[in-house]
Scaffold this motif. Structure first.
Motif, mmCIF file in Angstrom:
data_model
loop_
_atom_site.group_PDB
_atom_site.id
_atom_site.type_symbol
_atom_site.label_atom_id
_atom_site.label_comp_id
_atom_site.label_asym_id
_atom_site.label_seq_id
_atom_site.Cartn_x
_atom_site.Cartn_y
_atom_site.Cartn_z
ATOM 1 N N HIS A 1 -54.527 -19.567 -33.372
ATOM 2 C CA HIS A 1 -54.418 -19.279 -31.950
ATOM 3 C C HIS A 1 -54.591 -17.781 -31.681
ATOM 4 N N ASP B 1 -44.659 -21.636 -31.620
ATOM 5 C CA ASP B 1 -45.936 -22.026 -32.222
ATOM 6 C C ASP B 1 -45.765 -22.151 -33.735
ATOM 7 N N THR C 1 -61.599 -14.216 -27.676
ATOM 8 C CA THR C 1 -61.855 -14.271 -26.235
ATOM 9 C C THR C 1 -61.767 -12.890 -25.604
ATOM 10 N N ARG D 1 -51.839 -25.805 -25.971
ATOM 11 C CA ARG D 1 -52.031 -26.474 -27.260
ATOM 12 C C ARG D 1 -51.040 -25.992 -28.303
ATOM 13 N N ALA D 2 -50.643 -24.748 -28.210
ATOM 14 C CA ALA D 2 -49.861 -24.138 -29.284
ATOM 15 C C ALA D 2 -48.367 -24.401 -29.193
ATOM 16 N N GLN E 1 -58.273 -17.192 -31.782
ATOM 17 C CA GLN E 1 -58.918 -17.640 -30.549
ATOM 18 C C GLN E 1 -58.721 -16.622 -29.424
ATOM 19 N N LEU E 2 -57.501 -16.148 -29.269
ATOM 20 C CA LEU E 2 -57.217 -15.199 -28.190
ATOM 21 C C LEU E 2 -57.913 -13.866 -28.430
ATOM 22 N N ASP F 1 -54.872 -22.177 -21.752
ATOM 23 C CA ASP F 1 -55.363 -23.242 -22.632
ATOM 24 C C ASP F 1 -54.735 -23.146 -24.014
ATOM 25 N N CYS F 2 -54.672 -21.925 -24.535
ATOM 26 C CA CYS F 2 -54.133 -21.727 -25.882
ATOM 27 C C CYS F 2 -52.656 -22.097 -25.942
#
Length: 210
Positions: free
Chosen positions: A158, A152, A165, A199-200, A161-162, A195-196
């Motif tokens: 990211h 990454d 969540t 994208r990462a 985001q994690l 999902d992460c």
């Protein structure tokens, strides 16, 4: 300096061990009391009743209630960090290490919900975030390092985001806004991880889950 420091005399080592044991007795009593009655119930007088000592006993080892809560938060962050670091030990599949560390975060929050609430101000009692800023940042650093190892190039957003969540799932469960069991929470977190990571990471990095 620890109780086993060879630079200390045997008598000083004994006193340090006794001090560490007394502090742990007080911290353990605080955790037990909070589990039964909530963090608002944790006062110096109530702790004295719990450990069956005079109220002055706890003051020999802590400056007051706030210092006890701060020690519990720092200990919580240290144990959460260690759990995530152990779960994310390097392996051939770097993305899988990210997943394991993420699920370790959720496991800790579920298993030690009372301490987790204190760490993040969910239990009605707050320890200023500035007092444990370094310890809190170290949690994110675990995921940042694992994502970087996995390829990454922009891990910080990211990680945010994690964390949002995982923490959000726990917070909603704590306040009774969602009624889901731990298995369902892990499934929701795993979807977010998928999902992460998609994208990462470079397309070839994330292996398909069995």
């Amino acid at each position: 300096m620890t109780a086993d420091d060879p630079a200390l005399t045997p008598a000083r080592q004994r006193r340090e061990r006794e001090r560490a044991a007394a502090r742990e007795t007080i911290l353990s009593a605080a955790r037990d009391l909070a589990k039964r009655e909530g963090w608002d119930a944790v006062t110096m007088r109530r702790l004295a009743d719990e450990i069956e000592y005079s109220a002055n006993f706890a003051y020999r080892y802590f400056g007051g209630r706030d210092e006890i809560l701060l020690a519990l938060v720092r200990d919580g962050f240290a144990r959460l960090h260690d759990a995530m670091a152990a779960a994310g030990q390097p392996s051939a599949d770097a993305a899988a290490a990210v997943r394991r560390a993420g699920h370790a975060y959720l496991d800790f929050a579920l298993a030690e919900s009372d301490v987790y609430q204190l760490m993040y101000g969910l239990g009605g009692v707050r320890v200023p975030a500035t007092d444990t800023w370094t310890e809190g940042q170290a949690i994110g650093d675990v995921l940042t390092g694992l994502l970087t190892t996995a390829g990454d190039r922009r891990p910080e957003p990211h990680v945010m985001q994690l964390w949002a969540t995982a923490h959000g799932l726990i917070a909603l469960r704590v306040v009774g806004r969602v009624d889901v069991d731990p298995t369902e929470l892990h499934a929701l977190l795993d979807d977010a991880l998928t999902d992460c990571l998609a994208r990462a990471l470079p397309k070839t990095t994330e292996k398909k889950k069995p």
